[in-house]
Design a protein around this motif. Structure first.
Motif, PDB file in Angstrom:
ATOM      1  N   THR A 270       0.838  -1.211   0.000  1.00  0.00           N
ATOM      2  CA  THR A 270       0.000   0.000   0.000  1.00  0.00           C
ATOM      3  C   THR A 270       0.868   1.255   0.000  1.00  0.00           C
ATOM      4  O   THR A 270       0.609   2.214  -0.738  1.00  0.00           O
ATOM      5  N   GLN A 271       1.920   1.241   0.841  1.00  0.00           N
ATOM      6  CA  GLN A 271       2.829   2.384   0.898  1.00  0.00           C
ATOM      7  C   GLN A 271       3.514   2.613  -0.442  1.00  0.00           C
ATOM      8  O   GLN A 271       3.650   3.756  -0.902  1.00  0.00           O
ATOM      9  N   ILE A 272       3.933   1.525  -1.073  1.00  0.00           N
ATOM     10  CA  ILE A 272       4.610   1.639  -2.363  1.00  0.00           C
ATOM     11  C   ILE A 272       3.660   2.206  -3.413  1.00  0.00           C
ATOM     12  O   ILE A 272       4.031   3.082  -4.207  1.00  0.00           O
ATOM     13  N   ALA A 273       2.417   1.727  -3.423  1.00  0.00           N
ATOM     14  CA  ALA A 273       1.431   2.219  -4.387  1.00  0.00           C
ATOM     15  C   ALA A 273       1.197   3.714  -4.201  1.00  0.00           C
ATOM     16  O   ALA A 273       1.131   4.479  -5.179  1.00  0.00           O
ATOM     17  N   ALA A 278       2.097   9.180  -6.114  1.00  0.00           N
ATOM     18  CA  ALA A 278       2.543  10.548  -5.838  1.00  0.00           C
ATOM     19  C   ALA A 278       3.599  10.973  -6.867  1.00  0.00           C
ATOM     20  O   ALA A 278       3.597  12.121  -7.344  1.00  0.00           O
ATOM     21  N   GLU A 279       4.492  10.038  -7.225  1.00  0.00           N
ATOM     22  CA  GLU A 279       5.497  10.330  -8.252  1.00  0.00           C
ATOM     23  C   GLU A 279       4.828  10.570  -9.601  1.00  0.00           C
ATOM     24  O   GLU A 279       5.187  11.493 -10.335  1.00  0.00           O
ATOM     25  N   ALA A 281       1.794  11.614 -10.078  1.00  0.00           N
ATOM     26  CA  ALA A 281       1.062  12.891 -10.005  1.00  0.00           C
ATOM     27  C   ALA A 281       2.014  14.063 -10.217  1.00  0.00           C
ATOM     28  O   ALA A 281       1.666  15.056 -10.874  1.00  0.00           O
ATOM     29  N   GLY A 282       3.231  13.966  -9.653  1.00  0.00           N
ATOM     30  CA  GLY A 282       4.220  15.033  -9.844  1.00  0.00           C
ATOM     31  C   GLY A 282       4.617  15.169 -11.301  1.00  0.00           C
ATOM     32  O   GLY A 282       4.726  16.292 -11.828  1.00  0.00           O
ATOM     33  N   ALA A 283       4.826  14.037 -11.968  1.00  0.00           N
ATOM     34  CA  ALA A 283       5.182  14.070 -13.390  1.00  0.00           C
ATOM     35  C   ALA A 283       4.018  14.609 -14.225  1.00  0.00           C
ATOM     36  O   ALA A 283       4.205  15.419 -15.147  1.00  0.00           O
ATOM     37  N   ALA A 284       2.786  14.171 -13.892  1.00  0.00           N
ATOM     38  CA  ALA A 284       1.605  14.638 -14.628  1.00  0.00           C
ATOM     39  C   ALA A 284       1.417  16.141 -14.450  1.00  0.00           C
ATOM     40  O   ALA A 284       0.991  16.845 -15.374  1.00  0.00           O
ATOM     41  N   ARG A 285       1.756  16.637 -13.260  1.00  0.00           N
ATOM     42  CA  ARG A 285       1.635  18.075 -13.004  1.00  0.00           C
ATOM     43  C   ARG A 285       2.576  18.855 -13.908  1.00  0.00           C
ATOM     44  O   ARG A 285       2.223  19.922 -14.420  1.00  0.00           O
ATOM     45  N   GLN A 286       3.797  18.337 -14.117  1.00  0.00           N
ATOM     46  CA  GLN A 286       4.757  19.018 -14.979  1.00  0.00           C
ATOM     47  C   GLN A 286       4.256  19.069 -16.418  1.00  0.00           C
ATOM     48  O   GLN A 286       4.428  20.082 -17.106  1.00  0.00           O
TER      49      GLN A 286
END
Length: 444
Positions: A270-273, A278-279, A281-286
């Motif tokens: 769950t933590q890994i997912a 989150a990673e 989402a950060g790339a999608a934000r860029q």
């Protein structure tokens, strides 16, 4: 005081400022009156020194200060009245170089003003936000990588030769000129070949050894080695190989999960997912940010201060030159001339920078002290053991603070703009997102 416009061409402005001798004299007198109560002079009580005597004694000293304050005041009043915002520090110079006390002051001021940015209907922006879910395959891949970082070692078969990446367990005794030295001996030392944890040349000579073998390793200590008595010295390490072990990944189970702070394997997954998403989402934000900036660039057309564009183009050209010439650390190299491509990119950056600054100001967006502290701490982690010194350096360096503040401010303004726009979420694969990110890098 008289201010006369001498240049009005595009964003360029020029003014002639005349400060009369009477104004300057009045400024000096005001300064003397302000200081008079605290001045003591032989033959007079404190605060009772006559003005003519004060002027004779201190007038010349205060004249330059009064001139600067008067000119600064004239400039401030001009910018307040005109509403102009200079792109860079205005050029100011006295034109009557033969000035003497009693003459009027003639000053020439030139600058480029920042353009007035047009209103932009942010609600008309249409953005797409890529959403990637962390599937079982991605989670399993990340788990496997974690298992490899938590690797263990097991004995290789009898008489197997050590390979790069293997662990050799050794006893060793180091000697310089036939004499053992402090810190040069150990027993049952687990050394991973290729780890670079020993001095250069040591680990490479143990590749190919077998358990039970004895081997003399001949090396030289680096000239910058920490121990003064060993710098540059040739040494021989008498090594006895106790074991040769190959790396094995840890088993993916609850025990592995506890090593990484999770209760069990399910919790670790769950933590890994969550971390992966989150990673993503950060790339999608860029990707969305680039689309947002592209749309703003298309919507806004405005004259730009040539000085800002030229400075930005030179900076871009200089930075790219260093990227192409990584061996050149300093700036002792021929001047780098910007190309048309550099200038075009500079125009985009300057325009968007001015627009985002305007939008941020109107929205009263600010970078908080907490956000700045976090940014400084993140940067300080790049200097292990010197975090405190780096923190103090930034606190005392306004330019460094601005370098850290600018991207935070920009991201907050981008978020503000995105909130006004129409944003549509689109679920895509990890590969699709990766291609979109790579396209951004290719465009830079």
């Amino acid at each position: 005081m008289q201010v006369t416009e001498t240049l009005n061409e595009g964003l360029k402005r020029g003014y002639s400022i005349t400060v009369s001798a009477e104004e300057l004299d009045a400024k000096v007198n005001d300064k003397l009156k302000e200081a008079q109560p605290d001045i003591e002079m032989k033959g007079f009580r404190k605060g009772k020194v006559p003005m003519p005597l004060l002027k004779k004694q201190f007038g010349q000293r205060l004249l330059g200060e009064a001139m600067q304050e008067t000119i600064d005041g004239a400039m401030s009043k001009h910018f307040e009245d005109s509403g102009d915002r200079p792109a860079l520090q205005p050029e100011v110079k006295m034109t009557n170089e033969d000035w003497k006390e009693g003459d009027d002051i003639q000053v020439e001021m030139n600058y480029e003003k920042l353009p007035e940015m047009p209103e932009v209907d942010l609600s008309a922006l249409k953005l797409e936000k890529m959403v990637v879910k962390a599937g079982d395959a991605e989670v399993d891949e990340a788990l496997q990588n974690l298992a490899e970082t938590a690797q263990d070692f097991k004995d290789r078969k009898k008489n197997a030769k050590a390979k790069d990446g293997d662990q050799v367990v050794i006893d060793f005794l180091g000697k310089v000129d036939g004499e053992a030295f402090d810190g040069g001996a150990a027993e049952d030392y687990p050394l991973v070949l290729g780890s670079g944890s020993f001095i250069p040349g040591f680990e490479e000579q143990l590749v190919g050894v077998k358990a039970g073998e004895e081997k003399n390793v001949e090396v030289s200590f680096p000239d910058d080695y920490g121990a003064e008595n060993l710098k540059g010295k040739a040494a021989v390490f008498e090594c006895t190989v106790k074991a040769v072990k190959e790396p094995v990944a840890a088993e993916i189970n609850d025990e592995l999960a506890t090593k990484f702070g999770a209760e069990d394997l399910a919790a670790l997954k769950t933590q890994i997912a969550e971390r992966l998403e989150a990673e993503y989402a950060g790339a999608a934000r860029q990707v969305m940010k680039r689309d947002l900036l592209d749309q703003l660039d298309e919507k806004v057309s405005v004259d730009l201060p040539p000085s800002l564009v030229e400075a930005e183009a030179k900076q871009i050209a200089h930075q790219l030159w260093h990227e192409d010439n990584p061996d050149v650390q300093g700036h002792d190299h021929p001047e780098v001339e910007p190309t048309d491509e550099h200038t075009k990119l500079a125009e985009r950056r300057v325009k968007l920078g001015l627009l985002l600054a305007e939008l941020g100001q109107k929205a009263e967006i600010e970078v908080t002290d907490a956000e700045m502290t976090q940014a400084i701490m993140n940067q300080a982690r790049q200097y292990p053991g010197q975090e405190r010194a780096f923190f103090d350096f930034v606190r005392q360096n306004q330019q460094m603070q601005q370098q850290l503040r600018a991207p935070i401010f920009e991201d907050k303004v981008v978020d503000h703009v995105a909130e006004q726009a129409t944003v549509t979420e689109k679920e895509v694969s990890k590969d699709d997102l990766q291609k979109a990110v790579e396209a951004l890098e290719d465009d830079e």
